[in-house]
Design a protein around this motif. Structure first.
Motif, PDB file in Angstrom:
ATOM      1  N   ALA A  44      -0.583  -4.475 -30.812  1.00  0.00           N
ATOM      2  CA  ALA A  44       0.443  -5.291 -31.475  1.00  0.00           C
ATOM      3  C   ALA A  44       1.594  -4.365 -31.855  1.00  0.00           C
ATOM      4  O   ALA A  44       1.780  -4.014 -33.018  1.00  0.00           O
ATOM      5  N   PRO A  68       2.133  -6.947 -36.888  1.00  0.00           N
ATOM      6  CA  PRO A  68       1.074  -7.903 -37.208  1.00  0.00           C
ATOM      7  C   PRO A  68       1.647  -9.319 -37.337  1.00  0.00           C
ATOM      8  O   PRO A  68       2.862  -9.486 -37.311  1.00  0.00           O
ATOM      9  N   LYS A  71      -4.941 -14.513 -37.254  1.00  0.00           N
ATOM     10  CA  LYS A  71      -3.948 -13.730 -37.985  1.00  0.00           C
ATOM     11  C   LYS A  71      -4.278 -12.243 -37.850  1.00  0.00           C
ATOM     12  O   LYS A  71      -5.326 -11.787 -38.306  1.00  0.00           O
ATOM     13  N   ILE A  72      -3.399 -11.512 -37.199  1.00  0.00           N
ATOM     14  CA  ILE A  72      -3.589 -10.063 -37.050  1.00  0.00           C
ATOM     15  C   ILE A  72      -3.212  -9.406 -38.364  1.00  0.00           C
ATOM     16  O   ILE A  72      -2.088  -9.536 -38.835  1.00  0.00           O
ATOM     17  N   SER A  73      -4.166  -8.714 -38.939  1.00  0.00           N
ATOM     18  CA  SER A  73      -3.974  -8.131 -40.263  1.00  0.00           C
ATOM     19  C   SER A  73      -3.187  -6.825 -40.192  1.00  0.00           C
ATOM     20  O   SER A  73      -3.353  -6.046 -39.257  1.00  0.00           O
ATOM     21  N   PRO A  74      -2.346  -6.556 -41.207  1.00  0.00           N
ATOM     22  CA  PRO A  74      -1.639  -5.265 -41.228  1.00  0.00           C
ATOM     23  C   PRO A  74      -2.524  -4.103 -41.656  1.00  0.00           C
ATOM     24  O   PRO A  74      -2.102  -2.953 -41.609  1.00  0.00           O
TER      25      PRO A  74
END
Lengths: 455, 82
Positions: free
Chosen positions: A342, A353, A378-381
């Motif tokens: 990402a 993210p 949801k791609i987490s930071p």
């Protein structure tokens, strides 16, 4: 099988990969997860799940006590560390064993020996594996450093014995720089790693990264040939292949056998990789380090050998003997893996993210996706930017590159920027197609081409 | 007296100190010089230090340490010296 329940002490795509392998072996899986990963794919497919705390990795995936407690609660009899996190932490491996469980990996002692750069170098030397010329062991004083400089000349690398993954390294061009670097690097290494020990190696400016995949059962060790991973950015691999197309058959044999002899000399148990720097002109190779875990790029080896390395590493952890003799392991075709991160390749690989609004994965012959993505994920930071790996396999390297191009054109990940445009450009690049690059090539290529990588 | 807001360039996790063992970058009332580090935003293991491009007085953080932030979110304020 004496392992009935395996706890997966990791997240993301590798947690999914481990879970699949274990379930195929009839083992129940327990997925630990942080608050940020409650809706993750690994949690969805595992047989049991345990929340291990806040999103921040230091409070969850890197919290030894909480993970061991979770394993106890669910009555797990083995722990798989994956890669990263605790995978090369000797203390964790020993804590798992001391709690009466199986650690899927080598002993704490082996992890410690290979994790310390000097003791690893010493083990390599002893096993007859070529190492980069340099100091015999830890530097005792500047006079010794000067002797090394006199013997091998500049440039030299001053390295911290407790460093690794590119950290704790200084390159020096002359005697003044060497003196300064030794003073500074020791203080810095002490602060960063708690160990100020230094050693020196000749700096080999260009080379290719070649690594050998191993599997040991504590007595016997076999190799699954090698991978070529020279396409790197900031010492991070982005594109990996198997086999290393540039090796002659005799160099390949020498390289793989030397990795096996190192692993045998430490009675290696588990999956591991010996990394080498390869000089194409002289056909010399030099030991860099041994990674005592499964690696991100293991699928390319699985594709060309037809062996499921994750299942095999669980089997040997379970006390089984290797199921393969060396001469039964053969290379079939060529495989390439690209790491989908990402990151915005057109903007200095800025992490990115967010919510994945839509995904479509490529299919067809010879195409594999190892990923934890799904629509609306949801791609987490909080964690690294790896979203998954696209792996292709075909009869030879050029057809594998064409297949990669075709698969990338089918791949859709919407809502976040990914490194897909980078691989689309690389798959068309004449240097990549001819295989003419070293570990420095990609960074200079990016200076000219990165602005064209937006979609 | 002009107030300057500093925004997060990226989505990530906000920190008021360089590492858990170190003191906070700034406390309310501290003098800020151009080039001073003000806070840290971590996104996917990549760290972005927010550096002051002005001098003045630190008015405070608008986000709690370790909270998640979105791009463009105001993180802190500085009163610009005349």
């Amino acid at each position: 099988m004496s392992i009935n329940k395996l706890l997966i002490a990791n997240r993301g795509e590798i947690a999914v990969r481990i879970c699949r392998a274990a379930q195929e072996l009839g083992i129940k899986t327990v997925q630990v997860y942080s608050d940020a990963d409650e809706d993750s794919l690994a949690v969805k497919i595992a047989d049991e799940t345990v929340n291990i705390g806040p999103a921040s990795a230091s409070k969850s995936y890197l919290n030894m006590e909480v993970i061991l407690q979770a394993a106890k609660e669910v009555d797990a009899d083995a722990v798989h560390p994956g890669y990263g996190f605790f995978s090369e932490n000797a203390e964790f491996a020993e804590a798992v064993t001391n709690a009466g469980m199986i650690f899927v990996g080598p002993s704490g002692e082996t992890i410690r020996q290979m994790g310390d750069k000097i003791s690893a170098r010493y083990a390599a030397d002893k096993a007859g594996v070529p190492t980069v010329p340099g100091s015999k062991g830890l530097l005792s004083d500047f006079a010794e450093a000067k002797d090394v400089a006199d013997q091998y000349g500049f440039p030299l690398m001053v390295k911290a014995t407790a460093g690794g993954g590119g950290r704790g390294i200084r390159i020096v061009e002359n005697i003044e720089e060497l003196e300064r670097a030794i003073a500074e690097a020791s203080t810095e290494a002490k602060a960063a790693f708690g160990n100020g020990g230094l050693y020196i190696e000749k700096y080999i400016e260009t080379g290719r990264h070649v690594e050998v995949q191993l599997l040991g059962d504590g007595t016997d060790v076999v190799h699954f040939f090698e991978r070529e991973c020279s396409l790197q950015r900031r010492r991070q691999k982005v594109w990996e292949e198997a086999p290393a197309f540039l090796l002659t058959e005799s160099v390949r044999n020498k390289l793989c056998e030397s990795a096996v002899s190192l692993a045998k000399s430490v009675n290696y148990k588990g999956a591991g990789t010996v990394e080498f720097l390869y000089d194409e002109t002289s056909e010399d190779f030099f030991f860099i380090e041994m990674n005592t875990r499964i690696q991100v790029e293991h699928p390319v080896t699985e594709m060309i050998t037809g062996v499921d390395l994750l299942r095999e590493m669980i089997r040997v952890a379970n006390g089984e003997k290797l199921r393969f003799k060396q001469d039964e392991i053969k290379i079939k075709g060529h495989a390439i893996e690209v790491r989908l991160n990402a990151e915005d390749a057109s903007n200095n690989f800025l992490p990115n993210p967010g919510v994945v609004s839509k995904v479509h994965f490529p299919g067809g012959p010879g195409v594999r996706m190892d990923t934890h993505l799904f629509a609306n994920y949801k791609i987490s930071p909080y964690y690294d930017s790896l979203l998954g790996k696209l792996i292709v396999h075909d009869e030879d390297r050029l057809s594998a590159i064409k297949r990669l191009e075709r698969a990338l054109s089918e791949l859709e990940i919407e809502g976040v920027k990914t490194t897909k445009p980078l691989f689309q450009a690389l798959a068309k690049d004449p240097s990549v197609i001819s295989g003419d690059y070293d570990t420095k090539w990609l960074e200079s290529w990016l200076e000219t081409n990165s602005s064209n990588l937006s979609r | 007296m002009a107030i300057k807001e500093f925004m997060s360039p990226v989505p990530g996790i906000f920190y008021t100190q360089p590492s858990p063992d170190e003191p906070v970058y700034k406390q309310v009332g501290d003098v800020v010089s151009e080039g001073d580090s003000l806070c840290l935003v971590e996104v996917m293991k990549s760290f972005h230090t927010i550096v002051s491009d002005t001098s003045g007085t630190f008015k405070g953080y608008l986000v709690e340490n370790e909270d998640e932030v979105s791009p463009g979110q105001v993180l802190l304020e500085i009163e610009i010296s005349e």
